[in-house]
Design an enzyme around this catalytic site. Sequence first.
Site, PDB file in Angstrom:
ATOM      1  N   TYR A 145       0.844  -1.118   0.078  1.00  0.00           N
ATOM      2  CA  TYR A 145       0.038   0.010   0.028  1.00  0.00           C
ATOM      3  C   TYR A 145       0.969   1.402  -0.056  1.00  0.00           C
ATOM      4  O   TYR A 145       0.717   2.063  -0.768  1.00  0.00           O
ATOM      5  CB  TYR A 145      -1.002   0.027   1.269  1.00  0.00           C
ATOM      6  CG  TYR A 145      -1.786   1.214   1.411  1.00  0.00           C
ATOM      7  CD1 TYR A 145      -2.925   1.290   0.250  1.00  0.00           C
ATOM      8  CD2 TYR A 145      -1.569   2.226   2.205  1.00  0.00           C
ATOM      9  CE1 TYR A 145      -3.450   2.589   0.223  1.00  0.00           C
ATOM     10  CE2 TYR A 145      -2.399   3.427   2.055  1.00  0.00           C
ATOM     11  CZ  TYR A 145      -3.216   3.523   1.299  1.00  0.00           C
ATOM     12  OH  TYR A 145      -4.218   4.742   1.159  1.00  0.00           O
TER      13      TYR A 145
ATOM     14  N   VAL B 179      -8.275   8.802   7.888  1.00  0.00           N
ATOM     15  CA  VAL B 179      -9.481   9.619   7.525  1.00  0.00           C
ATOM     16  C   VAL B 179     -10.484   8.490   7.897  1.00  0.00           C
ATOM     17  O   VAL B 179     -10.146   7.375   7.346  1.00  0.00           O
ATOM     18  CB  VAL B 179      -9.529  10.064   6.094  1.00  0.00           C
ATOM     19  CG1 VAL B 179     -11.005  10.757   6.042  1.00  0.00           C
ATOM     20  CG2 VAL B 179      -8.434  10.724   5.756  1.00  0.00           C
TER      21      VAL B 179
ATOM     22  N   LYS C  90       1.444   4.451  -2.664  1.00  0.00           N
ATOM     23  CA  LYS C  90       1.210   5.846  -2.409  1.00  0.00           C
ATOM     24  C   LYS C  90       2.697   6.721  -2.428  1.00  0.00           C
ATOM     25  O   LYS C  90       2.749   7.713  -3.027  1.00  0.00           O
ATOM     26  CB  LYS C  90       0.910   5.909  -0.972  1.00  0.00           C
ATOM     27  CG  LYS C  90      -0.807   5.360  -0.840  1.00  0.00           C
ATOM     28  CD  LYS C  90      -1.732   6.455  -2.050  1.00  0.00           C
ATOM     29  CE  LYS C  90      -3.258   5.887  -1.818  1.00  0.00           C
ATOM     30  NZ  LYS C  90      -4.087   6.494  -2.657  1.00  0.00           N
TER      31      LYS C  90
HETATM   32  P1  NDP Z   1     -13.784   4.281   0.780  1.00  0.00           P
HETATM   33  O1  NDP Z   1     -13.205   2.658   0.934  1.00  0.00           O
HETATM   34  O2  NDP Z   1     -14.517   5.172   1.478  1.00  0.00           O
HETATM   35  O3  NDP Z   1     -13.804   4.719  -0.800  1.00  0.00           O
HETATM   36  C1  NDP Z   1     -13.164   4.297  -1.755  1.00  0.00           C
HETATM   37  C2  NDP Z   1     -13.489   4.631  -3.119  1.00  0.00           C
HETATM   38  O4  NDP Z   1     -12.869   3.961  -4.037  1.00  0.00           O
HETATM   39  C3  NDP Z   1     -14.913   3.739  -3.256  1.00  0.00           C
HETATM   40  O5  NDP Z   1     -15.918   4.691  -3.770  1.00  0.00           O
HETATM   41  C4  NDP Z   1     -14.886   2.571  -4.229  1.00  0.00           C
HETATM   42  O6  NDP Z   1     -15.834   2.484  -4.918  1.00  0.00           O
HETATM   43  C5  NDP Z   1     -13.933   3.449  -5.002  1.00  0.00           C
HETATM   44  N1  NDP Z   1     -13.004   2.198  -5.739  1.00  0.00           N
HETATM   45  C6  NDP Z   1     -12.355   1.311  -5.212  1.00  0.00           C
HETATM   46  N2  NDP Z   1     -11.654   0.396  -6.225  1.00  0.00           N
HETATM   47  C7  NDP Z   1     -12.164   0.989  -7.195  1.00  0.00           C
HETATM   48  C8  NDP Z   1     -12.117   0.607  -8.464  1.00  0.00           C
HETATM   49  N3  NDP Z   1     -11.242  -0.386  -9.057  1.00  0.00           N
HETATM   50  N4  NDP Z   1     -12.514   1.163  -9.652  1.00  0.00           N
HETATM   51  C9  NDP Z   1     -13.275   2.414  -9.111  1.00  0.00           C
HETATM   52  N5  NDP Z   1     -13.268   2.935  -7.926  1.00  0.00           N
HETATM   53  C10 NDP Z   1     -12.822   2.063  -6.989  1.00  0.00           C
HETATM   54  O7  NDP Z   1     -12.196   4.812   1.188  1.00  0.00           O
HETATM   55  P2  NDP Z   1     -11.489   6.244   1.180  1.00  0.00           P
HETATM   56  O8  NDP Z   1     -12.714   7.302   0.601  1.00  0.00           O
HETATM   57  O9  NDP Z   1     -10.861   6.478   2.331  1.00  0.00           O
HETATM   58  O10 NDP Z   1     -10.531   6.384  -0.013  1.00  0.00           O
HETATM   59  C11 NDP Z   1     -10.260   7.093  -1.087  1.00  0.00           C
HETATM   60  C12 NDP Z   1      -8.682   7.408  -1.565  1.00  0.00           C
HETATM   61  O11 NDP Z   1      -8.291   7.980  -0.425  1.00  0.00           O
HETATM   62  C13 NDP Z   1      -8.177   6.204  -1.720  1.00  0.00           C
HETATM   63  O12 NDP Z   1      -7.243   6.276  -2.870  1.00  0.00           O
HETATM   64  C14 NDP Z   1      -7.250   5.812  -0.485  1.00  0.00           C
HETATM   65  O13 NDP Z   1      -5.975   5.270  -0.555  1.00  0.00           O
HETATM   66  C15 NDP Z   1      -6.981   7.300  -0.094  1.00  0.00           C
HETATM   67  N6  NDP Z   1      -6.692   7.664   1.406  1.00  0.00           N
HETATM   68  C16 NDP Z   1      -7.488   7.154   2.535  1.00  0.00           C
HETATM   69  C17 NDP Z   1      -6.999   7.545   3.609  1.00  0.00           C
HETATM   70  C18 NDP Z   1      -7.831   6.881   4.883  1.00  0.00           C
HETATM   71  O14 NDP Z   1      -7.370   6.899   5.831  1.00  0.00           O
HETATM   72  N7  NDP Z   1      -9.137   6.752   4.573  1.00  0.00           N
HETATM   73  C19 NDP Z   1      -5.919   8.370   4.021  1.00  0.00           C
HETATM   74  C20 NDP Z   1      -4.976   8.662   2.804  1.00  0.00           C
HETATM   75  C21 NDP Z   1      -5.426   8.421   1.680  1.00  0.00           C
HETATM   76  P3  NDP Z   1     -16.437   0.896  -5.406  1.00  0.00           P
HETATM   77  O15 NDP Z   1     -16.104  -0.001  -4.359  1.00  0.00           O
HETATM   78  O16 NDP Z   1     -17.940   1.127  -5.572  1.00  0.00           O
HETATM   79  O17 NDP Z   1     -15.861   0.826  -6.725  1.00  0.00           O
HETATM   80  C1  8X3 Z   2      -4.385   5.771   4.453  1.00  0.00           C
HETATM   81  C2  8X3 Z   2      -3.763   6.224   5.720  1.00  0.00           C
HETATM   82  O1  8X3 Z   2      -2.067   5.325   7.515  1.00  0.00           O
HETATM   83  O2  8X3 Z   2      -3.958   4.032   7.146  1.00  0.00           O
HETATM   84  O3  8X3 Z   2      -3.788   5.915   3.361  1.00  0.00           O
HETATM   85  O4  8X3 Z   2      -2.046   4.187   5.628  1.00  0.00           O
HETATM   86  S1  8X3 Z   2      -2.806   4.839   6.489  1.00  0.00           S
END
Ligand code: NDP
Ligand code: 8X3
Length: 259
Positions: free
Chosen positions: A158, A191, A162
């Site tokens: 992961y 988040v 990133k």
């Molecule tokens: P969620 O799981 O709440 O949302 C993830 C979203 O990505 C969903 O809408 C899902 O939709 C979509 N998704 C996943 N795989 C695919 C795919 N193959 N094609 C299209 N859409 C896809 O997580 P977050 O909102 O937290 O994550 C969003 C982004 O933020 C990610 O890139 C994550 O790495 C990043 N992030 C998150 C953090 C956290 O702590 N939550 C911190 C830092 C970064 P569906 O399943 O319907 O396809």
């Molecule tokens: C998601 C944040 O710290 O869970 O990108 O890897 S962490």
Amino acid sequence: MTADGNKKVAMVTGASNGIGMETALLLSENGFDLILGARRLERLQNVAQTASKNGARIWASTLDVRDKQSATTFVKEAIANFGKIDILVNNAGLARGMTKIAEQDNEDEWQDMIDTNLMGLLRMTRLVIPHMIQNQYGHVVNIGSTAGHDAYAGGSVYCATKFGVRAITAALRQEVLGHPIRVTSVDPGMVETDFSRVRFYGDNQAADNVYAGMTPLTAQDIADIILFAVTRKPHVDLDTIVVRPTDQAPGGLVSRKKD
Ligand code: NDP
Ligand code: 8X3
């Protein structure tokens, strides 16, 4: 909104939940039209319906960023509907498991993260940038992570994806120099979304433990930052925005209150 009254069109990947969903809703409240994609169409349509109440024109369709045909069709149909894409929020992403490298016997987890977070983001960018160049306007917002700055045990792949997003953002910024196209990376720490539930395959207890005793960021906090980035004057390119909860510090440190 441009001077000639045309609304900006923002494409958000992974808009069915979490950061992508909140970004779509906030952009719709702030005058953007939307192109929304994710795999779960029903959830996506609910987001689209809510966003349309803010007066936004919305087109929502299934998108699997891991799939070349799906992504190609999605962008083609989006262009057919809107004629342009002003903003691309490369948000779709996920983590799978927290297994140490030497203990990993399921390489599919690695492949899924690489295909989604790296190949998917690259693919969407490749498909959208030519339209931005043709339109002579564009802003790509990549959702990275603090995991792209600090690696941690169990997060090797992961984190690698990133770290990779950071490299792609930096290279892209150089590649589009000379065109009026901005490139921003928004790199959040913890988040609370479904991110951990997806990582731990629906294990709610494991997901809740991640945020126990601390105040994580919300998806709305990140949407707010994305809105700020895309509403600066066209000559202002926010490069990398790293944001953590006040209860989290670099180096894997989290302050947790015991109850
Ligand atoms: P969620 O799981 O709440 O949302 C993830 C979203 O990505 C969903 O809408 C899902 O939709 C979509 N998704 C996943 N795989 C695919 C795919 N193959 N094609 C299209 N859409 C896809 O997580 P977050 O909102 O937290 O994550 C969003 C982004 O933020 C990610 O890139 C994550 O790495 C990043 N992030 C998150 C953090 C956290 O702590 N939550 C911190 C830092 C970064 P569906 O399943 O319907 O396809
Ligand atoms: C998601 C944040 O710290 O869970 O990108 O890897 S962490």
